[in-house]
Design a protein around this motif. Sequence first.
Motif, PDB file in Angstrom:
ATOM      1  N   TYR A   1       0.831  -1.207   0.000  1.00 40.55           N
ATOM      2  CA  TYR A   1       0.000   0.000   0.000  1.00 40.55           C
ATOM      3  C   TYR A   1       0.862   1.252   0.000  1.00 40.55           C
ATOM      4  N   ARG A   2       1.827   1.303   0.915  1.00 38.51           N
ATOM      5  CA  ARG A   2       2.709   2.468   1.011  1.00 38.51           C
ATOM      6  C   ARG A   2       3.549   2.621  -0.253  1.00 38.51           C
ATOM      7  N   MET A   3       4.027   1.490  -0.777  1.00 40.53           N
ATOM      8  CA  MET A   3       4.843   1.532  -1.979  1.00 40.53           C
ATOM      9  C   MET A   3       4.053   2.139  -3.144  1.00 40.53           C
ATOM     10  N   VAL A   4       2.816   1.700  -3.306  1.00 43.46           N
ATOM     11  CA  VAL A   4       1.991   2.214  -4.403  1.00 43.46           C
ATOM     12  C   VAL A   4       1.743   3.714  -4.217  1.00 43.46           C
ATOM     13  N   LEU A   5       1.410   4.128  -3.015  1.00 46.97           N
ATOM     14  CA  LEU A   5       1.174   5.557  -2.780  1.00 46.97           C
ATOM     15  C   LEU A   5       2.406   6.390  -3.091  1.00 46.97           C
ATOM     16  N   GLU A   6       3.560   5.907  -2.673  1.00 48.09           N
ATOM     17  CA  GLU A   6       4.786   6.652  -2.951  1.00 48.09           C
ATOM     18  C   GLU A   6       5.077   6.707  -4.451  1.00 48.09           C
ATOM     19  N   GLN A   7       4.792   5.629  -5.158  1.00 55.79           N
ATOM     20  CA  GLN A   7       5.034   5.585  -6.592  1.00 55.79           C
ATOM     21  C   GLN A   7       4.090   6.509  -7.355  1.00 55.79           C
TER      22      GLN A   7
ATOM     23  N   GLU B   1       2.324   9.266  -5.738  1.00 54.40           N
ATOM     24  CA  GLU B   1       2.307  10.616  -5.193  1.00 54.40           C
ATOM     25  C   GLU B   1       3.428  11.502  -5.736  1.00 54.40           C
ATOM     26  N   LYS B   2       4.631  10.975  -5.831  1.00 54.23           N
ATOM     27  CA  LYS B   2       5.746  11.805  -6.297  1.00 54.23           C
ATOM     28  C   LYS B   2       5.518  12.325  -7.719  1.00 54.23           C
ATOM     29  N   PRO B   3       5.197  11.449  -8.699  1.00 46.46           N
ATOM     30  CA  PRO B   3       4.959  12.004 -10.041  1.00 46.46           C
ATOM     31  C   PRO B   3       3.729  12.905 -10.095  1.00 46.46           C
ATOM     32  N   LEU B   4       2.746  12.650  -9.253  1.00 45.99           N
ATOM     33  CA  LEU B   4       1.578  13.533  -9.195  1.00 45.99           C
ATOM     34  C   LEU B   4       2.015  14.933  -8.777  1.00 45.99           C
ATOM     35  N   LEU B   5       2.812  15.016  -7.726  1.00 45.80           N
ATOM     36  CA  LEU B   5       3.292  16.322  -7.260  1.00 45.80           C
ATOM     37  C   LEU B   5       4.135  17.002  -8.345  1.00 45.80           C
ATOM     38  N   GLU B   6       5.018  16.236  -8.980  1.00 42.47           N
ATOM     39  CA  GLU B   6       5.874  16.805 -10.032  1.00 42.47           C
ATOM     40  C   GLU B   6       5.043  17.382 -11.169  1.00 42.47           C
ATOM     41  N   ARG B   7       4.079  16.629 -11.645  1.00 40.75           N
ATOM     42  CA  ARG B   7       3.277  17.076 -12.797  1.00 40.75           C
ATOM     43  C   ARG B   7       2.394  18.267 -12.448  1.00 40.75           C
ATOM     44  N   VAL B   8       1.797  18.253 -11.256  1.00 45.81           N
ATOM     45  CA  VAL B   8       0.941  19.374 -10.861  1.00 45.81           C
ATOM     46  C   VAL B   8       1.789  20.632 -10.689  1.00 45.81           C
TER      47      VAL B   8
END
Length: 87
Positions: free
Chosen positions: A39-45, A47-54
């Motif tokens: 669960y944590r691994m998926v969120l980290e995978q 969340e980071k690109p989401l933050l970068e793109r936004v």
Amino acid sequence: MTRTRQDQAADKPLSHHVRESLNDYFRSLNGCQPPCGLYRMVLEQVEKPLLERVLDYSEGNQSRAAELLGINRGTLRKKLKQYQLDF
């Protein structure tokens, strides 16, 4: 008019693509046990690109990025630090 594969993919919700990625991931394990903390691994995978793109979309404006994400600016800054993102 023939639609491209990319056009067809764009018609599908994000959840479809996430599901497909997870299916690919589990297939790639070839019967091996997935890592603990999936669960944590998926969120980290995600969340980071989401933050970068936004942040790219908002041209580095953290207030606008936080608004787009539906979080406050302090939370955004905390997450940027967590992922060592410099914007």
